[in-house]
Write a protein that holds these residues in place. Structure first.
Motif, short mmCIF file in Angstrom:
data_model
loop_
_atom_site.label_atom_id
_atom_site.label_comp_id
_atom_site.label_asym_id
_atom_site.label_seq_id
_atom_site.Cartn_x
_atom_site.Cartn_y
_atom_site.Cartn_z
N ARG A 148 0.83 -1.20 0.00
CA ARG A 148 0.00 0.00 0.00
C ARG A 148 0.87 1.26 0.00
O ARG A 148 0.61 2.21 -0.75
CB ARG A 148 -0.93 -0.03 1.22
N ALA A 149 1.93 1.24 0.82
CA ALA A 149 2.83 2.39 0.87
C ALA A 149 3.57 2.57 -0.45
O ALA A 149 3.82 3.71 -0.90
CB ALA A 149 3.83 2.22 2.02
N ALA A 150 3.93 1.47 -1.09
CA ALA A 150 4.61 1.55 -2.39
C ALA A 150 3.71 2.19 -3.43
O ALA A 150 4.16 2.99 -4.26
CB ALA A 150 5.04 0.15 -2.83
N CYS A 151 2.44 1.85 -3.40
CA CYS A 151 1.48 2.45 -4.32
C CYS A 151 1.43 3.96 -4.13
O CYS A 151 1.49 4.73 -5.09
CB CYS A 151 0.11 1.82 -4.11
N VAL A 152 1.33 4.40 -2.89
CA VAL A 152 1.25 5.83 -2.60
C VAL A 152 2.52 6.53 -3.08
O VAL A 152 2.46 7.59 -3.73
CB VAL A 152 1.04 6.07 -1.10
N ARG A 153 3.67 5.97 -2.74
CA ARG A 153 4.93 6.61 -3.10
C ARG A 153 5.10 6.71 -4.61
O ARG A 153 5.54 7.75 -5.12
CB ARG A 153 6.09 5.82 -2.48
N GLN A 154 4.75 5.67 -5.32
CA GLN A 154 4.91 5.70 -6.78
C GLN A 154 3.96 6.71 -7.42
O GLN A 154 4.36 7.48 -8.30
CB GLN A 154 4.67 4.31 -7.37
N VAL A 155 2.71 6.71 -7.00
CA VAL A 155 1.74 7.65 -7.57
C VAL A 155 2.13 9.09 -7.23
O VAL A 155 2.00 10.00 -8.06
CB VAL A 155 0.31 7.32 -7.09
N ALA A 156 2.64 9.31 -6.02
CA ALA A 156 3.10 10.64 -5.64
C ALA A 156 4.26 11.10 -6.54
O ALA A 156 4.33 12.26 -6.96
CB ALA A 156 3.53 10.66 -4.18
N PHE A 157 5.16 10.16 -6.86
CA PHE A 157 6.26 10.50 -7.74
C PHE A 157 5.77 10.83 -9.15
O PHE A 157 6.21 11.80 -9.78
CB PHE A 157 7.28 9.37 -7.77
N TRP A 158 4.85 10.00 -9.66
CA TRP A 158 4.29 10.30 -10.98
C TRP A 158 3.61 11.66 -10.98
O TRP A 158 3.69 12.41 -11.96
CB TRP A 158 3.29 9.21 -11.38
N TRP A 159 2.92 11.99 -9.91
CA TRP A 159 2.26 13.29 -9.81
C TRP A 159 3.27 14.43 -9.85
O TRP A 159 3.09 15.43 -10.55
CB TRP A 159 1.43 13.36 -8.53
N GLN A 160 4.36 14.27 -9.12
CA GLN A 160 5.38 15.32 -9.05
C GLN A 160 6.04 15.57 -10.41
O GLN A 160 6.46 16.69 -10.69
CB GLN A 160 6.45 14.95 -8.02
N ARG A 161 6.12 14.56 -11.24
CA ARG A 161 6.79 14.73 -12.54
C ARG A 161 5.83 14.58 -13.72
O ARG A 161 6.22 14.27 -14.84
CB ARG A 161 7.94 13.70 -12.67
N ARG A 162 4.55 14.86 -13.47
CA ARG A 162 3.54 14.68 -14.52
C ARG A 162 3.75 15.59 -15.73
O ARG A 162 3.27 15.30 -16.83
CB ARG A 162 2.14 14.90 -13.94
N ASP A 163 4.48 16.70 -15.53
CA ASP A 163 4.71 17.63 -16.64
C ASP A 163 6.06 17.42 -17.31
O ASP A 163 6.45 18.21 -18.17
CB ASP A 163 4.63 19.08 -16.13
N SER A 164 6.78 16.37 -16.94
CA SER A 164 8.11 16.13 -17.52
C SER A 164 8.26 14.66 -17.89
O SER A 164 9.17 13.99 -17.44
CB SER A 164 9.20 16.55 -16.54
N ILE A 165 7.35 14.19 -18.71
CA ILE A 165 7.29 12.76 -19.03
C ILE A 165 8.58 12.27 -19.69
O ILE A 165 9.02 11.15 -19.48
CB ILE A 165 6.08 12.47 -19.95
#
Length: 202
Positions: A148-165
């Motif tokens: 569950r924590a891994a899911c949160v961390r990964q999605v948070a990272f994707w969110w942080q770099r959503r404009d720099s694919i």
């Protein structure tokens, strides 16, 4: 089609340190990425996370004594159990008796269904039908904490770099690592997924 158990929630994300305040569009984006992560996690681990009874029919090579089930229960909670096995050369499951449960054994550590006593499974296309239960549970309370924590961390990272694919490297808490492709898992997230992976096959 299997039911998907999402591995974290929007509430988990909003509680993550440094998470942004989300507007409606942002919430929709995060919800979609949670689902995307959960789907990819199933593929990467060869697991089905939602707990339910499933029926799979296998093509079996000749003289094969083991079948790899595509998912099984949580190693630390409810293990999967094989309910019944049918073998048939013509896919007529009603005309053929169930395979004797004493003639096979299921290894819940590997997801392997073994024939006993040196025997082999009936070979051929769609030759073996297996019914069994698998998965962690039916809601978030059954998801292991590290997953569950891994899911949160990964999605948070994707969110942080959503404009720099197209970014090929990214700083993370004072360090950096290379990103080989958009959507690549963080190293610590990959370690968690590897922990739950079922490795095997024919």
């Amino acid at each position: 089609m299997s039911t998907l158990l999402e591995l974290c929630s929007i509430t988990d994300f909003e509680r993550y340190p440094g998470a942004s305040t989300l507007d409606a569009a942002g919430r929709d984006w995060v919800v979609a990425e949670i689902r995307a992560f959960s789907e990819r996690a199933e593929q990467e681990t060869n697991r089905l996370f939602y707990f339910e009874e499933r029926t799979f029919i296998f093509d079996v090579p000749d003289r094969m004594s083991v079948i790899q089930l595509p998912a099984f229960g949580n190693r630390t909670s409810t293990p999967a159990s094989v309910a019944q096995v049918h073998e048939s050369t013509d896919q007529d499951w009603t005309a053929n008796a169930l395979t004797d449960a004493d003639s096979y054994v299921y290894d819940d550590r590997t997801g392997m269904l073994h024939r006993k006593y040196g025997s082999v499974w009936t070979g051929g296309p769609q030759a073996v039908r297996v019914k069994w239960t698998s998965g962690f549970g039916t809601d978030l309370t059954h998801v292991p904490r590290d997953l569950r924590a891994a899911c949160v961390r990964q999605v948070a990272f994707w969110w942080q770099r959503r404009d720099s694919i197209g970014l090929q490297s990214q700083g993370v808490q004072g360090g950096s690592f290379s990103v080989s492709a958009p959507g690549e898992f963080l190293p610590d997230v990959r370690e968690v997924l590897d922990k739950y992976a079922i490795i095997g096959g024919w």
